[in-house]
Design an enzyme around this catalytic site. Structure first.
Site, short mmCIF file in Angstrom:
data_model
loop_
_atom_site.label_atom_id
_atom_site.label_comp_id
_atom_site.label_asym_id
_atom_site.label_seq_id
_atom_site.Cartn_x
_atom_site.Cartn_y
_atom_site.Cartn_z
N PHE A 2 13.52 45.92 27.26
CA PHE A 2 12.07 45.69 27.18
C PHE A 2 11.44 45.58 28.57
O PHE A 2 10.50 44.81 28.78
CB PHE A 2 11.76 44.45 26.35
CG PHE A 2 11.56 44.76 24.89
CD1 PHE A 2 12.41 45.63 24.23
CD2 PHE A 2 10.54 44.19 24.16
CE1 PHE A 2 12.24 45.94 22.89
CE2 PHE A 2 10.36 44.48 22.81
CZ PHE A 2 11.22 45.36 22.18
N GLY A 3 11.98 46.32 29.52
CA GLY A 3 11.42 46.35 30.87
C GLY A 3 11.96 45.29 31.80
O GLY A 3 11.68 45.31 33.00
N SER A 36 16.40 50.37 23.81
CA SER A 36 16.16 49.26 24.74
C SER A 36 17.09 49.32 25.96
O SER A 36 17.66 48.30 26.37
CB SER A 36 16.31 47.89 24.05
OG SER A 36 15.27 47.67 23.16
N TYR A 66 6.60 52.29 13.23
CA TYR A 66 5.99 52.22 14.58
C TYR A 66 4.49 52.37 14.52
O TYR A 66 3.96 53.03 13.64
CB TYR A 66 6.57 53.32 15.46
CG TYR A 66 7.98 53.11 15.91
CD1 TYR A 66 8.69 51.95 15.63
CD2 TYR A 66 8.66 54.10 16.62
CE1 TYR A 66 10.00 51.78 16.04
CE2 TYR A 66 9.97 53.94 17.04
CZ TYR A 66 10.64 52.79 16.74
OH TYR A 66 11.93 52.64 17.15
N LEU A 121 16.37 49.46 28.95
CA LEU A 121 15.80 48.65 30.04
C LEU A 121 15.49 47.23 29.58
O LEU A 121 14.82 46.48 30.29
CB LEU A 121 14.53 49.31 30.59
CG LEU A 121 14.76 50.62 31.35
CD1 LEU A 121 13.42 51.24 31.77
CD2 LEU A 121 15.64 50.39 32.57
N LEU A 180 14.88 44.95 33.03
CA LEU A 180 15.77 45.50 34.04
C LEU A 180 15.07 46.38 35.06
O LEU A 180 15.70 46.91 35.98
CB LEU A 180 16.90 46.28 33.36
CG LEU A 180 17.92 45.39 32.62
CD1 LEU A 180 18.77 46.21 31.65
CD2 LEU A 180 18.80 44.64 33.62
N THR A 181 13.74 46.52 34.94
CA THR A 181 12.99 47.24 35.97
C THR A 181 12.70 46.35 37.17
O THR A 181 12.35 46.85 38.25
CB THR A 181 11.64 47.74 35.43
OG1 THR A 181 10.79 46.61 35.13
CG2 THR A 181 11.83 48.58 34.17
N GLY A 182 12.79 45.05 36.98
CA GLY A 182 12.47 44.10 38.05
C GLY A 182 11.04 43.61 38.03
O GLY A 182 10.68 42.73 38.81
N LYS A 183 10.22 44.16 37.13
CA LYS A 183 8.80 43.77 37.16
C LYS A 183 8.56 42.35 36.66
O LYS A 183 7.49 41.77 36.89
CB LYS A 183 7.95 44.77 36.37
CG LYS A 183 8.22 44.82 34.88
CD LYS A 183 7.37 45.92 34.24
CE LYS A 183 7.66 46.08 32.77
NZ LYS A 183 6.89 47.22 32.18
#
Length: 345
Positions: free
Chosen positions: A237-238, A233, A53, A235, A240-243
């Protein structure tokens, strides 16, 4: 914050784990420190990192995340208040700067990898040491079908014996796998039982509303073998946040910044994602919190690895621990999954 035991160990970890793969790339040291402070205040005692990382991996940032966590421990003096997990990188394209470009899970390289992580993390022991992905060629990182290549790799018994030596030396307390298959997990468990070597305590694989493939072959093993999932993961990679709804690409967001991350943004995944986001909003829930609550509630999940690039995102993710999903909502989630199963494996 609910605590759950990792495998058959004495480690009790929070049901939410703080993920760190953005630290050193999208987050600087001060932001990482603030995230650890906020997570700790919310009851999180579990932090997960890796020698590779931050992600995406680059030679210029290699090991930055571990170094940031080590700086945090030195600054706050709270190492013994955290359950610390890290990972050793396996072989792969584009990481020719790790152990001369040929990372393997043999005795010499695992010793080298552990010593490096201990030094960067500023600690003399690692609570959970994981193999980041299999050394052998198999189906992980989005590959569903298995194609046998017959290539040579470090025998799993040699790897487990090497890890046994590191446990006996007190450098690591317990071992885990990541991006592993049913065959791999079963083999390591059999070797541990027959040879008296360390037993795999956990498996860190992807799991979210768009990718529930863990349920097919590994969920039963996780429960029956007491080797729970550390879900990464959650979400997607985001997504599923809706953004990213309706093709939006917010400035500074991960998928906006790094075009290489296409796993969760293919058309079929975007279509299913839009349905989950809409469902959450119909029920008056944050899409992110619904997605996280779904993962955390699964009986085969030991801890749900949440990540964030801002404290606002982190607060929203932390609050998911108090979200209860109704039977009606769960049935609606299953209906979408039945109609569009695993669109982003």
């Amino acid at each position: 914050m609910q605590k759950r035991r990792i495998g058959q160990t004495d480690l009790a970890v929070s049901a939410l784990c703080l993920g760190t793969m953005t630290w050193g790339e999208q987050n600087d040291e001060a932001e990482a420190f603030a995230q650890m402070d906020r997570a700790k205040a919310a009851g999180i005692n579990f932090v997960d990192t890796a020698e590779m990382y931050p992600v995406p991996p680059r030679q210029e940032t290699y090991t930055a995340t571990e170094r940031i966590i080590g700086a945090y421990f030195r600054n706050r003096g709270t190492r013994n208040e955290w359950v610390l997990a890290t990972k050793a990188a396996g072989p792969g394209n584009g990481i020719d700067y790790i152990r001369n470009g040929h990372p393997k899970f043999d005795r010499r390289q695992l010793q080298e990898a552990v010593e490096g992580s201990l030094r960067r993390l500023g600690t003399d022991y690692i609570d959970l040491y994981q193999l980041h992905w299999p050394e052998r060629s198999t189906n992980f990182f989005g590959r569903l079908g298995y194609q046998h290549s017959g290539e040579s790799f470090t025998p799993l018994e040699d790897t487990l014996e090497a890890l046994d030596g590191l446990v006996r030396a007190g450098k690591i307390r317990h071992i885990g796998l990541s991006n592993e298959t049913p065959w791999g997990l079963a083999t390591y468990l059999r070797l541990a039982e027959t040879r008296g070597w360390p037993r795999v305590a956990s498996i860190q694989n992807p799991y979210n509303l768009l990718n529930r493939t863990f349920e097919i072959g590994l969920a039963e093993m996780a429960i029956r073998e007491q080797c729970g999932l550390l879900a990464y993961s959650p979400l997607a990679f985001g997504m599923l946040t809706g953004k990213y709804d309706k093709g939006a690409r917010p400035e500074g967001a991960r998928i906006s910044l790094f075009s290489r991350f296409k796993r969760y943004s293919q058309p079929q995944a975007e279509a299913a994602c839009a349905r989950y986001v809409a469902l959450a909003r119909e029920h008056g829930l944050s899409p992110a919190q619904m997605a996280l609550a779904f993962v955390t509630r699964q009986p085969f999940v030991t801890s749900n690895i949440i990540g964030a690039t801002s404290l606002e995102q982190l607060d929203e993710n932390l609050a998911s621990i108090d979200v209860e999903l109704s039977e009606t909502l769960l049935a609606a989630i299953e209906a979408i999954h039945t109609d569009q199963p695993n669109p982003a494996p």
